[in-house]
Motif scaffolding. Structure first.
Motif, mmCIF file in Angstrom:
data_model
loop_
_atom_site.group_PDB
_atom_site.id
_atom_site.type_symbol
_atom_site.label_atom_id
_atom_site.label_comp_id
_atom_site.label_asym_id
_atom_site.label_seq_id
_atom_site.Cartn_x
_atom_site.Cartn_y
_atom_site.Cartn_z
ATOM 1 N N GLU A 316 -16.045 -22.786 30.287
ATOM 2 C CA GLU A 316 -14.709 -23.381 30.329
ATOM 3 C C GLU A 316 -14.537 -24.118 31.648
ATOM 4 O O GLU A 316 -14.994 -23.642 32.686
ATOM 5 N N PHE A 317 -13.884 -25.274 31.594
ATOM 6 C CA PHE A 317 -13.595 -26.037 32.801
ATOM 7 C C PHE A 317 -12.153 -26.490 32.733
ATOM 8 O O PHE A 317 -11.770 -27.241 31.850
ATOM 9 N N ASP A 318 -11.346 -25.988 33.652
ATOM 10 C CA ASP A 318 -9.920 -26.312 33.678
ATOM 11 C C ASP A 318 -9.277 -25.992 32.328
ATOM 12 O O ASP A 318 -8.525 -26.804 31.766
ATOM 13 N N ASP A 319 -9.600 -24.800 31.809
ATOM 14 C CA ASP A 319 -9.061 -24.285 30.537
ATOM 15 C C ASP A 319 -9.542 -25.055 29.315
ATOM 16 O O ASP A 319 -9.078 -24.786 28.197
ATOM 17 N N GLU A 320 -10.466 -25.994 29.481
ATOM 18 C CA GLU A 320 -11.040 -26.718 28.348
ATOM 19 C C GLU A 320 -12.369 -26.073 27.965
ATOM 20 O O GLU A 320 -13.257 -25.920 28.810
ATOM 21 N N PRO A 321 -12.548 -25.651 26.705
ATOM 22 C CA PRO A 321 -13.817 -25.038 26.306
ATOM 23 C C PRO A 321 -14.965 -26.038 26.380
ATOM 24 O O PRO A 321 -14.804 -27.209 26.021
ATOM 25 N N ILE A 322 -16.107 -25.588 26.847
ATOM 26 C CA ILE A 322 -17.316 -26.415 26.935
ATOM 27 C C ILE A 322 -18.308 -25.867 25.919
ATOM 28 O O ILE A 322 -18.971 -24.853 26.141
ATOM 29 N N THR A 339 -8.632 -32.366 42.944
ATOM 30 C CA THR A 339 -7.932 -31.349 42.166
ATOM 31 C C THR A 339 -8.726 -30.047 42.159
ATOM 32 O O THR A 339 -9.940 -30.052 41.972
ATOM 33 N N GLU A 340 -8.042 -28.926 42.355
ATOM 34 C CA GLU A 340 -8.682 -27.616 42.276
ATOM 35 C C GLU A 340 -8.495 -27.052 40.873
ATOM 36 O O GLU A 340 -7.377 -27.003 40.356
ATOM 37 N N VAL A 341 -9.603 -26.639 40.267
ATOM 38 C CA VAL A 341 -9.560 -26.129 38.894
ATOM 39 C C VAL A 341 -10.336 -24.819 38.819
ATOM 40 O O VAL A 341 -11.198 -24.531 39.658
ATOM 41 N N ASP A 342 -10.024 -24.029 37.787
ATOM 42 C CA ASP A 342 -10.771 -22.798 37.515
ATOM 43 C C ASP A 342 -11.910 -23.101 36.559
ATOM 44 O O ASP A 342 -11.731 -23.799 35.545
ATOM 45 N N VAL A 343 -13.093 -22.560 36.882
ATOM 46 C CA VAL A 343 -14.277 -22.752 36.053
ATOM 47 C C VAL A 343 -14.770 -21.383 35.608
ATOM 48 O O VAL A 343 -15.064 -20.520 36.447
ATOM 49 N N LEU A 344 -14.851 -21.182 34.303
ATOM 50 C CA LEU A 344 -15.343 -19.921 33.750
ATOM 51 C C LEU A 344 -16.832 -20.060 33.473
ATOM 52 O O LEU A 344 -17.249 -20.952 32.734
ATOM 53 N N ILE A 345 -17.631 -19.183 34.077
ATOM 54 C CA ILE A 345 -19.085 -19.253 33.941
ATOM 55 C C ILE A 345 -19.634 -17.920 33.435
ATOM 56 O O ILE A 345 -18.935 -16.895 33.453
ATOM 57 N N VAL A 346 -20.883 -17.964 32.991
ATOM 58 C CA VAL A 346 -21.646 -16.751 32.705
ATOM 59 C C VAL A 346 -22.760 -16.669 33.738
ATOM 60 O O VAL A 346 -23.563 -17.597 33.870
ATOM 61 N N ARG A 347 -22.783 -15.569 34.496
ATOM 62 C CA ARG A 347 -23.808 -15.343 35.509
ATOM 63 C C ARG A 347 -24.263 -13.888 35.408
ATOM 64 O O ARG A 347 -23.428 -12.984 35.405
ATOM 65 N N ASP A 348 -25.559 -13.677 35.340
ATOM 66 C CA ASP A 348 -26.104 -12.317 35.200
ATOM 67 C C ASP A 348 -25.470 -11.602 34.010
ATOM 68 O O ASP A 348 -25.108 -10.418 34.091
#
Length: 473
Positions: A316-322, A339-348
């Protein structure tokens, strides 16, 4: 009497059938949209773009008189033209303000010496090129006129697949032709010749042909939802029902910047990305293949400064699904730099949110900063089915690596072969563990569990990428 009754019955049944067919046809006609009002109201704001440009055509490299006559006839080279030649081309466009701003495609007016805008009432104006944006294939022009008809830009988010759309343009120079169809898909990824991918194209089955480029795509409200840009075609050059338009959210963003400053700046993250297939998704612990896998990070880019790492999967990038790697440039490119945005990642194998300040990519920045999809004494890694050796210092230095092992051969039908490893690949990490030496690589492989899925980070012909490898049970 019986015969008469049968004849009457047949006539009654025939009449009923005819009435049913007429009512069905009327119902079907009632369901089809009526485009006449849209055409009448909006076509005055659609324009024809006429382009004049000079092209240099070089003569032959040899003196034609030195070529035997029979060869000159065979190759049809009697008197090739010399020097600059004039090129005439046409396209479409539309006015977006009453004071003369006109939108069209970049490729329509690229390298033009003179651009003329012809209105529906046949008035012609020489146009000023306000700004060009090759990355989106958009251009903004202006003509010296007032009180002009203009079109309203709609909202792309409201457009649905299956919705009726209408195009007006000048295919093959035939002014103000109207074609209609439906939206076939949204978010189509069509990288440019420089492998950039900033436009989530609308796909339609509207008949679009050469000359339609730059013209508007309307919804049933008469709002512009796209700018016709590309077609997939036969060798003859005609429409086959695969047309692509630049969505209106991209058009609005680019046009506003061109009108304000004459240039376009896009959001930039500073990463090289690749798609996540089934094997990679499984090896990274995803429930299904999705996201954009970071295979390399620019040392001084926004991603590096925020703490993103190679091997992170952005979902997810800035609440937009990738969903795919192609989605990421579409989303990031529309975000204003800074602009500062929240990025949802998968790590480990765990989800994590990281705050990122988006950087800027100017129109004239090198393509090396743009997003790209990922490209693609000996020791035997018996469990993987490969022969590897230490990567030579020259190779490590050339690609700025701190360590790795080079694949020299791959056993047929092995785990490595099924994963797609190739001789010449440089393995730099197994899972989250960097490969610093041949000894470290052997230790990592020896500790892998049977049946495990693991991502390998490697360098292939200079390009970093990940592949998912599954060990046999």
């Amino acid at each position: 009497m019986t015969h008469l009754y049968g004849a009457l019955t047949s006539r009654v049944l025939a009449a009923i059938s005819l009435l049913w067919l007429l009512s069905a046809s009327a119902a079907q006609a009632a369901e089809l949209p009526d485009f006449t009002e849209i055409v009448a109201q909006q076509s005055p704001a659609v324009v024809k773009i006429i382009v004049e440009a000079s092209t240099s055509r070089a003569g032959p490299d040899v003196d034609a008189e030195e070529i035997p006559e029979f060869l000159r006839r065979y190759f049809q080279m009697p008197n090739p033209p010399q020097g600059p030649q004039e090129r005439m081309a046409t396209g479409s466009g539309f006015m977006i303000s009453e004071d003369g701003y006109v939108v069209t495609n970049h490729h329509v007016v690229e390298d033009a010496d003179l651009v003329t805008v012809r209105l529906s009432d046949r008035r012609e104006y020489e146009a000023e090129v306000v700004g060009l944006d090759p990355r989106s294939d958009l251009a903004l022009l202006r003509i010296d006129a007032e009180d002009l008809p203009y079109l309203v830009l709609g909202e792309d988010d409201a457009l649905k697949v299956g919705e009726w759309v209408l195009a007006i343009g000048s295919p093959f120079g035939l002014d103000y032709s109207v074609t209609a169809g439906i939206v076939s898909a949204k978010g189509r990824s069509l990288p440019t010749r420089s492998r950039e991918n900033y436009v989530p194209f609308l796909q339609t089955d509207v008949a679009i042909n050469p000359g339609n480029s730059g013209g508007p795509l309307f919804n049933l409200k008469g709002e512009v939802v796209g700018v016709n840009s590309q077609i997939f075609t036969t060798r003859a050059g005609g429409s086959i029902g695969l047309s692509f338009a630049i969505p209106v959210n991209v058009v609005r963003n680019v046009v506003n910047q061109l009108r304000d400053s004459g240039t376009v700046t896009r959001g930039w993250l500073g990463v090289t990305i690749q798609n996540v297939d089934r094997n990679l998704g499984e090896s990274f612990g995803l429930d299904r293949p999705r996201g954009a896998l970071i295979s390399q990070i620019a040392g001084d880019g926004p991603a590096a400064q925020s703490g993103l790492e190679p091997g992170d999967i952005i979902i997810e990038f800035d609440d937009e699904p990738i969903e795919t790697s192609a989605d990421l440039p579409h989303v990031v490119g529309l975000i204003a730099p800074g602009t500062e945005v929240d990025v949802l990642i998968v790590r480990d194998r765990k989800q994590k949110t990281i705050e990122v300040e988006v950087g800027g990519l100017d129109a004239d920045d090198s393509v090396d900063q743009a997003y790209r999809d990922g490209q693609e004494d000996a020791s035997r890694g018996g469990r993987l089915g490969i022969v590897v050796e230490e990567a030579p210092e020259e190779m490590l230095s050339r690609w700025d690596l701190s360590g790795g092992v080079v694949v020299r051969s791959v056993e047929p039908d092995s785990a490595a072969d099924e994963a797609g490893l190739m001789p010449g690949d440089v393995i730099t990490a197994v899972g989250a563990t960097p490969v610093r030496s041949l000894e470290v690589f052997s230790e990592i492989v020896g500790e892998l569990e049977d049946g495990a899925s693991v991502p390998l980070r490697l360098i292939r012909r200079g390009s970093p990428m990940f592949i998912g490898l599954r060990l046999g049970d």
